[in-house]
Design a protein around this motif. Structure first.
Motif, PDB file in Angstrom:
ATOM      1  N   GLU A   1       0.833  -1.206   0.000  1.00  0.00           N
ATOM      2  CA  GLU A   1       0.000   0.000   0.000  1.00  0.00           C
ATOM      3  C   GLU A   1       0.867   1.255   0.000  1.00  0.00           C
ATOM      4  O   GLU A   1       0.576   2.232  -0.688  1.00  0.00           O
ATOM      5  CB  GLU A   1      -0.908  -0.005   1.225  1.00  0.00           C
TER       6      GLU A   1
ATOM      7  N   GLU B   1       2.436   1.721  -3.558  1.00  0.00           N
ATOM      8  CA  GLU B   1       1.494   1.647  -4.677  1.00  0.00           C
ATOM      9  C   GLU B   1       1.635   2.831  -5.636  1.00  0.00           C
ATOM     10  O   GLU B   1       1.716   2.652  -6.849  1.00  0.00           O
ATOM     11  CB  GLU B   1       0.081   1.576  -4.109  1.00  0.00           C
TER      12      GLU B   1
ATOM     13  N   GLN C   1      -7.358   5.286  -8.450  1.00  0.00           N
ATOM     14  CA  GLN C   1      -8.782   5.208  -8.108  1.00  0.00           C
ATOM     15  C   GLN C   1      -9.539   4.404  -9.155  1.00  0.00           C
ATOM     16  O   GLN C   1     -10.399   3.596  -8.817  1.00  0.00           O
ATOM     17  CB  GLN C   1      -9.392   6.603  -7.974  1.00  0.00           C
TER      18      GLN C   1
ATOM     19  N   ARG D   1      -8.844   0.780  -8.530  1.00  0.00           N
ATOM     20  CA  ARG D   1      -9.603   0.307  -7.363  1.00  0.00           C
ATOM     21  C   ARG D   1     -11.054   0.090  -7.725  1.00  0.00           C
ATOM     22  O   ARG D   1     -11.688  -0.880  -7.296  1.00  0.00           O
ATOM     23  CB  ARG D   1      -9.479   1.293  -6.210  1.00  0.00           C
TER      24      ARG D   1
END
Length: 124
Positions: free
Chosen positions: A62, A65, A115, A118
């Motif tokens: 994370e 990333e 985003q 995701r």
């Protein structure tokens, strides 16, 4: 010029493939890591199973990333900017060439890219 740009794009594609393999490997390592039960193990009492190694790997992934997403995006933007600038120089539009070079030097914003990734993952 075209040969160099195609080599850069090919390298960026290889980089993206390597990043996907990295993600798969991290996911596999997280799933293979042992677990440690916190609390009495019952979900009614707030107990949960969490592997310390898996948690550390997840936090590392994370935390890196954005850096990983930045690399191929930067390479692609640089190659595209070089093509645009070269085409503008050929047509004699120096201002457009300068703008293309300036834009290519800007660091890409990976927020929207992450985003979107995701969102795609959540839809699966």
């Amino acid at each position: 010029m075209q040969s160099v740009v195609s080599q850069v794009r090919e390298a960026a594609g290889d980089m993206s493939a390597g990043i996907k393999l990295y993600g798969t490997a991290v996911q596999g390592a997280m799933e293979s890591a042992g677990t440690l039960t916190v609390g009495d193990g019952s979900s009614a009492n707030g107990g949960r199973a969490a592997g310390l190694v898996a948690v550390a790997l997840g936090q590392f992934a994370e935390g890196t990333e954005a850096d990983l997403a930045f690399l191929p995006l930067r390479a692609s933007n640089s190659a595209n900017g070089a093509v645009e600038a070269t085409n503008a120089y050929i047509t004699g539009n120096l201002e457009q060439a300068w703008n293309a070079q300036r834009q290519a030097m800007l660091a890409p914003d990976v927020t929207a890219l992450l985003q979107a990734a995701r969102d795609r993952a959540a839809q699966r």
